[in-house]
Design an enzyme around this catalytic site. Structure first.
Site, PDB file in Angstrom:
ATOM      1  N   ARG A 150     -11.852   9.852  27.619  1.00 40.29           N
ATOM      2  CA  ARG A 150     -12.816   8.796  27.936  1.00 40.29           C
ATOM      3  C   ARG A 150     -13.089   8.749  29.440  1.00 40.29           C
ATOM      4  NH1 ARG A 150     -10.522   6.995  23.254  1.00 40.29           N
ATOM      5  NH2 ARG A 150     -12.115   6.923  21.616  1.00 40.29           N
ATOM      6  N   ASP A 179     -12.518  14.082  22.720  1.00 38.61           N
ATOM      7  CA  ASP A 179     -13.051  12.925  22.004  1.00 38.61           C
ATOM      8  C   ASP A 179     -14.568  13.003  22.039  1.00 38.61           C
ATOM      9  OD1 ASP A 179     -13.307  10.133  20.900  1.00 38.61           O
ATOM     10  OD2 ASP A 179     -11.153  10.150  21.287  1.00 38.61           O
ATOM     11  N   HIS A 250     -14.213  11.934  15.898  1.00 40.54           N
ATOM     12  CA  HIS A 250     -14.154  11.924  17.369  1.00 40.54           C
ATOM     13  C   HIS A 250     -14.494  13.291  17.953  1.00 40.54           C
ATOM     14  CE1 HIS A 250     -12.755   7.836  17.943  1.00 40.54           C
ATOM     15  NE2 HIS A 250     -11.843   8.002  17.006  1.00 40.54           N
ATOM     16  N   ASP A 311      -7.737  10.581  13.093  1.00 38.84           N
ATOM     17  CA  ASP A 311      -7.981   9.143  12.981  1.00 38.84           C
ATOM     18  C   ASP A 311      -9.473   8.841  12.935  1.00 38.84           C
ATOM     19  OD1 ASP A 311      -8.171  10.042  15.697  1.00 38.84           O
ATOM     20  OD2 ASP A 311      -8.279   7.945  16.326  1.00 38.84           O
ATOM     21  N   GLU A 312      -9.792   7.682  12.428  1.00 35.64           N
ATOM     22  CA  GLU A 312     -11.125   7.097  12.507  1.00 35.64           C
ATOM     23  C   GLU A 312     -12.215   8.115  12.202  1.00 35.64           C
ATOM     24  OE1 GLU A 312     -10.163   3.578  15.757  1.00 35.64           O
ATOM     25  OE2 GLU A 312     -10.932   5.491  16.482  1.00 35.64           O
ATOM     26  N   TRP A 378      -0.021   3.977  14.057  1.00 35.70           N
ATOM     27  CA  TRP A 378      -0.701   3.117  15.023  1.00 35.70           C
ATOM     28  C   TRP A 378      -1.321   1.883  14.389  1.00 35.70           C
ATOM     29  CZ3 TRP A 378      -6.070   2.068  15.503  1.00 35.70           C
ATOM     30  CH2 TRP A 378      -6.902   2.759  14.628  1.00 35.70           C
ATOM     31  N   TYR A 403      -0.266  -0.635  22.805  1.00 30.81           N
ATOM     32  CA  TYR A 403      -1.527  -0.238  23.429  1.00 30.81           C
ATOM     33  C   TYR A 403      -1.637  -0.879  24.811  1.00 30.81           C
ATOM     34  CZ  TYR A 403      -3.593   2.355  19.575  1.00 30.81           C
ATOM     35  OH  TYR A 403      -3.872   3.319  18.641  1.00 30.81           O
ATOM     36  N   ASP A 405      -3.790  -0.558  27.056  1.00 30.51           N
ATOM     37  CA  ASP A 405      -5.113  -0.984  27.519  1.00 30.51           C
ATOM     38  C   ASP A 405      -5.407  -2.417  27.080  1.00 30.51           C
ATOM     39  OD1 ASP A 405      -5.062   0.324  24.950  1.00 30.51           O
ATOM     40  OD2 ASP A 405      -7.229   0.088  24.849  1.00 30.51           O
ATOM     41  N   TRP A 453      -5.414   4.047  26.347  1.00 35.79           N
ATOM     42  CA  TRP A 453      -6.801   4.440  26.120  1.00 35.79           C
ATOM     43  C   TRP A 453      -7.624   4.014  27.327  1.00 35.79           C
ATOM     44  CZ3 TRP A 453      -7.067   7.652  22.234  1.00 35.79           C
ATOM     45  CH2 TRP A 453      -6.136   7.548  21.193  1.00 35.79           C
ATOM     46  N   THR A 454      -8.517   4.890  27.785  1.00 34.76           N
ATOM     47  CA  THR A 454      -9.084   4.698  29.116  1.00 34.76           C
ATOM     48  C   THR A 454     -10.586   4.376  29.115  1.00 34.76           C
ATOM     49  OG1 THR A 454      -9.448   7.083  29.374  1.00 34.76           O
ATOM     50  CG2 THR A 454      -7.346   6.185  30.176  1.00 34.76           C
ATOM     51  N   GLU A 455     -11.113   3.820  28.026  1.00 33.15           N
ATOM     52  CA  GLU A 455     -12.511   3.412  28.058  1.00 33.15           C
ATOM     53  C   GLU A 455     -12.812   2.537  29.279  1.00 33.15           C
ATOM     54  OE1 GLU A 455     -11.686   3.811  23.560  1.00 33.15           O
ATOM     55  OE2 GLU A 455     -10.592   3.286  25.379  1.00 33.15           O
TER      56      GLU A 455
END
Length: 526
Positions: A150, A179, A250, A311-312, A378, A403, A405, A453-455
């Site tokens: 990210r 990602d 992703h 994931d996702e 997670w 998490y 973040d 997580w670095t959004e």
């Protein structure tokens, strides 16, 4: 008798017994020695303490004041050590080289906080108190995931994180390398992954709706030589680097570089945060791409684990895809969930042919999981419990307590508040092993991991703010055995902050953010 409480040790050792006398004072004549298996730690200790103290700390012989040795017969357990300091000298004995390294980390903590500076201040007296410490970790997996997809972290920042992890006796760095918003690792066979997929035209700021963008291109990637350097730097500090190539969801950046991999043709590298419909196709070509990428990944990362995400992964494109529906029919699969499991199994088989073990987020359980796969839980503890009961190894990383973040307070000045409240005490007190597991099932819990997580973390200063002091609390949780009492831990943590100050870490004060930590007007979520 020396006052060991003046040296707040983090993480807390298993056993600390104060000794007699004043201990050992380092001087210009102090010598260090090590047996061959401990020479790596000797070189590290000489370099770090030499810079901070200005003392030569030259190598000597068996009569040296500080001696490091590996003794597998010491009965200390995996990664365990014994540290003895008296007026004559200091001895560090480890079961293995990692144990010696961790003993040397504790030795450094027994010195003034200025031992973490890069140059001498000129006024410190470098005295180790007389003490006998016996110690070993509770868990074998003591990890941190750093999302460099990210927001890219330059190599020097990754290596600084490695040093801070080593300071806290953590031993797994999980690098989230790919990602929707960027591909960060050079793959020789697919040059467009770094030529085109390693940068995006702009980035979403905060999590508001409609989204707000900064209008600035963002990018970066690690060359294969960069990766080799990072891996070697980590290995010298007894940290294993686990790479993550996140598939089949992703994958927007990869599909941008090679549209034939997806179901929707040409798409841009992602500029927003969230979950998107674009996923890899389940064609032979897409599988071959993944295998080829993994072939180069295992060349670069010698550790036993490779993370494939999982994931996702939305299934809408597969439901509408002729090739995906044909694959379901040909393989006799029940539905799209089982299709994802089939895809992940193929990657697991390929990694097994290289002697590696697949790791994935807990969605890889959906539709069935191949033997030998390790599950990273997670979405709460449920995935970890189900995996352990099915005989799979597990790394616990539930969002609510892992998490980093997530917001650190509910105060209005907390920057970019996302997720749920996660204070140092919440991290510290959360138990990694879920309740309800039998003793045999609990053996499958390799340990725990925090994820960054670095959004919304786009500079090293913001990374420091989100990591610390919560990473210090996590480190004690996964290293130290026995009951945990935050009221006992907090005074030691406050003392430990002086070390972070000396190391130049811009942590979040326990009392709240400083004015320059705030980000007025940037909207979060949760």
């Amino acid at each position: 008798m020396p006052d060991i409480s003046a040296h707040p040790l983090v993480p807390r050792p298993a056993q600390t017994v104060p000794g007699e006398g004043e201990g050992l004072t380092l001087t210009a004549s102090t010598r260090m020695s090590a047996d061959p298996e401990a020479r790596g730690t000797l070189m590290w200790l000489q370099r770090e303490l030499g810079a901070a103290t200005g003392l030569p700390l030259a190598s000597g012989d068996e009569a040296s004041e500080i001696r490091l040795s590996v003794d597998p017969r010491a009965g200390l357990g995996r990664e365990g050590y014994r540290l003895i300091v008296d007026g004559e000298g200091a001895i560090v004995v480890g079961t293995d080289p990692a144990g010696v390294f961790y003993g040397a980390q504790t030795l450094r903590q027994l010195l003034p906080a200025a031992a973490y500076r890069k140059a001498p201040l000129g006024q410190a007296r470098w005295t180790l108190p007389a003490v006998r410490i016996t110690d070993a970790p509770r868990f074998r997996w003591r990890g941190m995931m750093l999302d460099v997809a990210r927001h890219f972290a330059p190599k020097r920042e990754v290596m600084r994180c490695i040093d801070l992890m080593a300071m806290h006796k953590l031993n797994v760095l999980h690098l989230h390398l790919t990602d929707d918003q960027g591909w960060r690792i050079e793959i020789r066979r697919y040059p467009r992954l770094t030529e085109a997929a390693s940068w995006r035209t702009q980035s979403q700021v905060g999590a508001g709706k409609p989204p707000v963008f900064d209008g600035r291109p963002h990018g970066g990637f690690y060359t294969q030589d960069d990766i080799r350097e990072i891996v070697a730097y980590a290995a010298a500090r007894h940290i294993t680097v686990v790479p993550e190539i996140d598939v089949p969801g992703h994958t927007q950046a990869a599909i941008h570089a090679y549209p034939e991999l997806g179901e929707a043709g040409q798409i841009p590298v992602g500029t927003q945060w969230g979950i998107f419909d674009e996923v890899l196709a389940v064609t032979d070509e897409a599988l071959e791409f993944c295998r080829n990428v993994l072939d180069e990944v295992v060349e670069l990362f010698p550790g036993p684990y490779v993370h494939v995400g999982g994931d996702e992964c939305p299934k809408d494109q597969w439901r509408k895809s002729e090739s995906a529906q044909r694959r379901i029919e040909e393989e006799g699969l029940a539905d799209e969930d089982e299709l994802q499991s089939w895809f992940v199994r193929r990657l697991g088989e390929h990694l097994a042919s290289h002697g590696r073990r697949l790791v994935g987020w807990d969605e890889i359980l959906e539709g069935g999981l191949a033997p030998g796969a390790t599950v990273m839980s997670w979405r709460g503890e449920e995935g970890g419990i189900a995996a352990a009961r099915a005989g799979h190894d597990v790394v616990m990383s539930p969002t609510a307590t892992s998490y980093l973040d997530y917001r650190q307070s509910d105060a209005e000045d907390e920057p970019v508040k996302v997720g749920t409240l996660l204070r140092p005490e919440d991290v510290y007190l959360a138990e990694p092993v879920p309740q309800g597991l039998t003793e045999e099932e609990a053996e499958h819990v390799l340990g725990a991991q925090v994820n960054v997580w670095t959004e919304h973390i786009d500079t090293p200063r913001r990374l420091d703010y989100m990591l610390f002091p919560r990473l210090s609390a996590f480190a004690e949780k996964v290293w130290s055995s026995g009951p945990r009492d935050y009221a006992e831990f907090e005074p030691r943590l406050r003392g430990h902050l002086a070390r972070l100050d000396a190391a130049g870490v811009e942590y979040r004060p326990l009392e709240g953010p400083r004015p320059w930590h705030t980000r007025p007007g940037v909207q979060g979520w949760g």
